[in-house]
Design a protein around this motif. Sequence first.
Motif, PDB file in Angstrom:
ATOM      1  N   ILE A  80       0.873  -1.177   0.000  1.00 21.40           N
ATOM      2  CA  ILE A  80       0.000   0.000   0.000  1.00 21.40           C
ATOM      3  C   ILE A  80       0.906   1.222   0.000  1.00 21.40           C
ATOM      4  O   ILE A  80       1.792   1.345   0.844  1.00 21.40           O
ATOM      5  N   LEU A  81       0.710   2.114  -0.960  1.00 20.21           N
ATOM      6  CA  LEU A  81       1.541   3.310  -1.074  1.00 20.21           C
ATOM      7  C   LEU A  81       0.757   4.553  -0.661  1.00 20.21           C
ATOM      8  O   LEU A  81      -0.310   4.842  -1.208  1.00 20.21           O
ATOM      9  N   LEU A  82       1.296   5.273   0.298  1.00 19.30           N
ATOM     10  CA  LEU A  82       0.759   6.572   0.697  1.00 19.30           C
ATOM     11  C   LEU A  82       1.788   7.623   0.291  1.00 19.30           C
ATOM     12  O   LEU A  82       2.869   7.687   0.880  1.00 19.30           O
ATOM     13  N   SER A  83       1.471   8.425  -0.719  1.00 19.44           N
ATOM     14  CA  SER A  83       2.425   9.417  -1.195  1.00 19.44           C
ATOM     15  C   SER A  83       1.718  10.735  -1.473  1.00 19.44           C
ATOM     16  O   SER A  83       0.491  10.822  -1.447  1.00 19.44           O
ATOM     17  N   ASP A  84       2.522  11.768  -1.733  1.00 16.98           N
ATOM     18  CA  ASP A  84       2.003  13.109  -2.019  1.00 16.98           C
ATOM     19  C   ASP A  84       1.032  13.550  -0.914  1.00 16.98           C
ATOM     20  O   ASP A  84       1.346  13.451   0.255  1.00 16.98           O
ATOM     21  N   THR A  85      -0.171  14.003  -1.269  1.00 19.30           N
ATOM     22  CA  THR A  85      -1.109  14.482  -0.251  1.00 19.30           C
ATOM     23  C   THR A  85      -1.662  13.350   0.606  1.00 19.30           C
ATOM     24  O   THR A  85      -2.119  13.578   1.736  1.00 19.30           O
ATOM     25  N   ASN A  86      -1.636  12.123   0.083  1.00 19.49           N
ATOM     26  CA  ASN A  86      -2.148  10.986   0.856  1.00 19.49           C
ATOM     27  C   ASN A  86      -1.165  10.507   1.927  1.00 19.49           C
ATOM     28  O   ASN A  86      -1.524   9.680   2.769  1.00 19.49           O
ATOM     29  N   ALA A  87       0.065  10.998   1.879  1.00 21.97           N
ATOM     30  CA  ALA A  87       1.042  10.659   2.927  1.00 21.97           C
ATOM     31  C   ALA A  87       0.803  11.602   4.103  1.00 21.97           C
ATOM     32  O   ALA A  87       1.671  12.360   4.529  1.00 21.97           O
ATOM     33  N   SER A  88      -0.399  11.528   4.637  1.00 25.29           N
ATOM     34  CA  SER A  88      -0.828  12.446   5.691  1.00 25.29           C
ATOM     35  C   SER A  88      -0.716  11.791   7.058  1.00 25.29           C
ATOM     36  O   SER A  88      -0.676  10.564   7.184  1.00 25.29           O
ATOM     37  N   GLU A  89      -0.690  12.607   8.074  1.00 19.73           N
ATOM     38  CA  GLU A  89      -0.601  12.093   9.443  1.00 19.73           C
ATOM     39  C   GLU A  89      -1.841  11.266   9.789  1.00 19.73           C
ATOM     40  O   GLU A  89      -1.750  10.254  10.471  1.00 19.73           O
ATOM     41  N   GLU A  90      -2.986  11.695   9.299  1.00 25.77           N
ATOM     42  CA  GLU A  90      -4.223  10.961   9.576  1.00 25.77           C
ATOM     43  C   GLU A  90      -4.160   9.544   9.009  1.00 25.77           C
ATOM     44  O   GLU A  90      -4.513   8.568   9.680  1.00 25.77           O
ATOM     45  N   HIS A  91      -3.697   9.411   7.765  1.00 25.68           N
ATOM     46  CA  HIS A  91      -3.618   8.090   7.146  1.00 25.68           C
ATOM     47  C   HIS A  91      -2.582   7.203   7.830  1.00 25.68           C
ATOM     48  O   HIS A  91      -2.803   6.000   8.016  1.00 25.68           O
ATOM     49  N   VAL A  92      -1.447   7.788   8.199  1.00 23.38           N
ATOM     50  CA  VAL A  92      -0.402   7.013   8.875  1.00 23.38           C
ATOM     51  C   VAL A  92      -0.903   6.494  10.218  1.00 23.38           C
ATOM     52  O   VAL A  92      -0.667   5.338  10.584  1.00 23.38           O
ATOM     53  N   LYS A  93      -1.615   7.340  10.961  1.00 24.44           N
ATOM     54  CA  LYS A  93      -2.133   6.922  12.267  1.00 24.44           C
ATOM     55  C   LYS A  93      -3.217   5.853  12.151  1.00 24.44           C
ATOM     56  O   LYS A  93      -3.476   5.113  13.107  1.00 24.44           O
ATOM     57  N   ALA A  94      -3.852   5.767  10.981  1.00 20.07           N
ATOM     58  CA  ALA A  94      -4.916   4.774  10.782  1.00 20.07           C
ATOM     59  C   ALA A  94      -4.364   3.384  10.507  1.00 20.07           C
ATOM     60  O   ALA A  94      -5.087   2.389  10.587  1.00 20.07           O
ATOM     61  N   ILE A  95      -3.073   3.289  10.196  1.00 17.19           N
ATOM     62  CA  ILE A  95      -2.459   1.993   9.897  1.00 17.19           C
ATOM     63  C   ILE A  95      -2.260   1.198  11.176  1.00 17.19           C
ATOM     64  O   ILE A  95      -1.653   1.684  12.123  1.00 17.19           O
ATOM     65  N   LYS A  96      -2.764  -0.022  11.189  1.00 19.10           N
ATOM     66  CA  LYS A  96      -2.640  -0.891  12.360  1.00 19.10           C
ATOM     67  C   LYS A  96      -1.738  -2.081  12.043  1.00 19.10           C
ATOM     68  O   LYS A  96      -2.013  -2.853  11.134  1.00 19.10           O
ATOM     69  N   ASN A  97      -0.641  -2.198  12.763  1.00 21.52           N
ATOM     70  CA  ASN A  97       0.237  -3.361  12.676  1.00 21.52           C
ATOM     71  C   ASN A  97       0.628  -3.783  11.257  1.00 21.52           C
ATOM     72  O   ASN A  97       0.425  -4.947  10.880  1.00 21.52           O
ATOM     73  N   PRO A  98       1.183  -2.885  10.456  1.00 19.18           N
ATOM     74  CA  PRO A  98       1.687  -3.340   9.153  1.00 19.18           C
ATOM     75  C   PRO A  98       2.844  -4.304   9.377  1.00 19.18           C
ATOM     76  O   PRO A  98       3.631  -4.124  10.307  1.00 19.18           O
ATOM     77  N   PHE A  99       2.953  -5.333   8.550  1.00 20.05           N
ATOM     78  CA  PHE A  99       4.065  -6.279   8.723  1.00 20.05           C
ATOM     79  C   PHE A  99       5.403  -5.572   8.472  1.00 20.05           C
ATOM     80  O   PHE A  99       6.373  -5.766   9.204  1.00 20.05           O
ATOM     81  N   ILE A 100       5.421  -4.731   7.418  1.00 14.34           N
ATOM     82  CA  ILE A 100       6.583  -3.892   7.115  1.00 14.34           C
ATOM     83  C   ILE A 100       6.073  -2.474   6.869  1.00 14.34           C
ATOM     84  O   ILE A 100       5.059  -2.277   6.205  1.00 14.34           O
ATOM     85  N   ALA A 101       6.770  -1.477   7.421  1.00 13.49           N
ATOM     86  CA  ALA A 101       6.438  -0.076   7.155  1.00 13.49           C
ATOM     87  C   ALA A 101       7.711   0.641   6.702  1.00 13.49           C
ATOM     88  O   ALA A 101       8.721   0.637   7.410  1.00 13.49           O
ATOM     89  N   HIS A 102       7.659   1.212   5.515  1.00 12.19           N
ATOM     90  CA  HIS A 102       8.823   1.916   4.949  1.00 12.19           C
ATOM     91  C   HIS A 102       8.488   3.405   4.863  1.00 12.19           C
ATOM     92  O   HIS A 102       7.527   3.797   4.200  1.00 12.19           O
ATOM     93  N   TYR A 103       9.273   4.237   5.537  1.00 10.52           N
ATOM     94  CA  TYR A 103       9.049   5.684   5.545  1.00 10.52           C
ATOM     95  C   TYR A 103      10.146   6.377   4.754  1.00 10.52           C
ATOM     96  O   TYR A 103      11.321   6.339   5.121  1.00 10.52           O
ATOM     97  N   ASN A 104       9.752   7.020   3.656  1.00  9.16           N
ATOM     98  CA  ASN A 104      10.676   7.771   2.811  1.00  9.16           C
ATOM     99  C   ASN A 104      10.301   9.249   2.911  1.00  9.16           C
ATOM    100  O   ASN A 104       9.464   9.753   2.171  1.00  9.16           O
ATOM    101  N   THR A 105      10.900   9.942   3.865  1.00  4.87           N
ATOM    102  CA  THR A 105      10.574  11.348   4.078  1.00  4.87           C
ATOM    103  C   THR A 105      11.685  12.007   4.886  1.00  4.87           C
ATOM    104  O   THR A 105      12.721  11.385   5.144  1.00  4.87           O
TER     105      THR A 105
END
Length: 227
Positions: A80-105
Amino acid sequence: MQSMISDSSKNTTVHPVIVGSPDITGTFAIKQNYQLTTSNIDKSVASSLEGWLKQQEDLQSSKENETISHLLESKGWKSILLSDTNASEEHVKAIKNPFIAHYNTHGYYIQNTSITDSNYTTLKSLFDNNPYLQSGILLSGTNQSLKKIKKGEKILGEDGIFTAEEIIGLDYDSTYLVVLSACESGVGTYVEGSGVYSIARAFSTAGAKYVLSTLWKVDQDATISYM
């Protein structure tokens, strides 16, 4: 987007999540039910952070995101890719227990030595009480929020400045790996008897089993090749 990110019945995100190249200089995706809120950082922090951000190079738009996504696909993972405007704090906080989380910022750490004289007393007291406020990662809408905070205005929704204090509140108990493709993400404030308070430690405290971070500034092209 919300239903895609989280499966509430399992309280986990099956797919790896890539949070990459947020639109820091622009706005963020706004929902109709967003409420005006007060940021958890104050004017002094906003001023120091704004000055720091001006010295950073622009994030490469999508190259690293695509590289990581293709690598995961080759191993049978659909990300699942969250980028540009969708790479928001609200969306990140909604993620529950991803097996892998990669942050490019951008990751930031406000050192005491970089604080201007006018803000030194206020910030030193703030950071002494809570060193997790001294570091974090930047998501979409950061610039817009910093301007509002400096003016004493409220923020519509989240501010995009994802402090280490907020990171420890993530639900990452079942997360295997967090990759922080952000400069100096392992740097933090040393507290005697407690260790170093950094972005990396915040993700570990949130539950991640392994966290890949760096103590140095890293060239973006070299990072992409390494990843």
